[in-house]
Design a protein around this motif. Structure first.
Motif, PDB file in Angstrom:
ATOM      1  N   PRO A   2       0.822  -1.227   0.000  1.00 27.56           N
ATOM      2  CA  PRO A   2       0.000   0.000   0.000  1.00 27.56           C
ATOM      3  C   PRO A   2       0.850   1.269   0.000  1.00 27.56           C
ATOM      4  CG  PRO A   2       0.022  -0.980   2.169  1.00 27.56           C
ATOM      5  CD  PRO A   2       0.761  -1.930   1.259  1.00 27.56           C
ATOM      6  N   CYS A   3       0.294   2.317  -0.570  1.00 28.27           N
ATOM      7  CA  CYS A   3       0.957   3.620  -0.588  1.00 28.27           C
ATOM      8  C   CYS A   3       0.717   4.293   0.759  1.00 28.27           C
ATOM      9  CB  CYS A   3       0.378   4.485  -1.690  1.00 28.27           C
ATOM     10  SG  CYS A   3       0.441   3.736  -3.314  1.00 28.27           S
ATOM     11  N   LYS A  22      -3.805   6.244  -4.419  1.00 26.54           N
ATOM     12  CA  LYS A  22      -4.383   4.901  -4.321  1.00 26.54           C
ATOM     13  C   LYS A  22      -3.460   3.889  -5.004  1.00 26.54           C
ATOM     14  CE  LYS A  22      -8.382   6.396  -2.734  1.00 26.54           C
ATOM     15  NZ  LYS A  22      -8.803   6.176  -1.386  1.00 26.54           N
ATOM     16  N   LYS A  23      -2.771   4.342  -6.080  1.00 29.86           N
ATOM     17  CA  LYS A  23      -1.897   3.455  -6.852  1.00 29.86           C
ATOM     18  C   LYS A  23      -0.847   4.318  -7.538  1.00 29.86           C
ATOM     19  CE  LYS A  23      -2.018   0.075 -10.556  1.00 29.86           C
ATOM     20  NZ  LYS A  23      -2.817  -0.625 -11.549  1.00 29.86           N
ATOM     21  N   GLN A  41      -7.747  10.511  -5.277  1.00 28.78           N
ATOM     22  CA  GLN A  41      -9.176  10.786  -5.180  1.00 28.78           C
ATOM     23  C   GLN A  41      -9.363  12.133  -4.498  1.00 28.78           C
ATOM     24  OE1 GLN A  41     -11.530   7.877  -3.110  1.00 28.78           O
ATOM     25  NE2 GLN A  41     -13.412   8.601  -4.069  1.00 28.78           N
ATOM     26  N   PHE A  48     -11.809  10.708  -9.229  1.00 25.93           N
ATOM     27  CA  PHE A  48     -10.427  10.242  -9.315  1.00 25.93           C
ATOM     28  C   PHE A  48      -9.698  11.037 -10.389  1.00 25.93           C
ATOM     29  CE2 PHE A  48     -12.445   6.649  -7.299  1.00 25.93           C
ATOM     30  CZ  PHE A  48     -11.487   6.243  -6.385  1.00 25.93           C
ATOM     31  N   GLY A  61       0.296  -0.023  -4.678  1.00 28.23           N
ATOM     32  CA  GLY A  61      -1.117  -0.112  -5.030  1.00 28.23           C
ATOM     33  C   GLY A  61      -1.454  -1.446  -5.440  1.00 28.23           C
TER      34      GLY A  61
END
Length: 61
Positions: A2-3, A22-23, A41, A48, A61
Motif C-alpha cells: 500500500p501507498c 491509491k496506486k 481521489q 479520481f 497499489g
C-alpha cells in the motif's frame, strides 16, 4: 504494497492538497524518459484523477 506517503498535488478544482495516492505506476513512452504517475481521489468531489509523483516515490497499489 500500500501507498503511505502523502504527495502535494493540484486537484481538478485548482486546490493544492497533500494526498496519498491509491496506486502508483511507471509510464515509459518509447524513446523517452519514464515518469511515475499516481491515482488520487479528490476528497471534496470524490472524483479520481491522475498526477505525476516524484521519481523517488515507490511503486505501490
Amino acid at each position: 504494497m500500500p501507498c503511505d506517503k502523502p504527495v502535494k498535488v493540484k486537484t481538478a478544482t485548482g486546490k493544492e492538497l497533500e494526498l496519498i495516492p491509491k496506486k502508483v505506476w511507471q509510464l515509459n513512452p518509447r524513446g523517452k524518459k519514464g515518469v511515475k504517475v499516481g491515482l488520487f481521489q479528490d476528497p471534496e468531489t470524490g472524483t479520481f484523477f491522475r498526477a505525476k509523483v516524484p521519481e523517488d516515490y515507490p511503486l505501490c497499489g
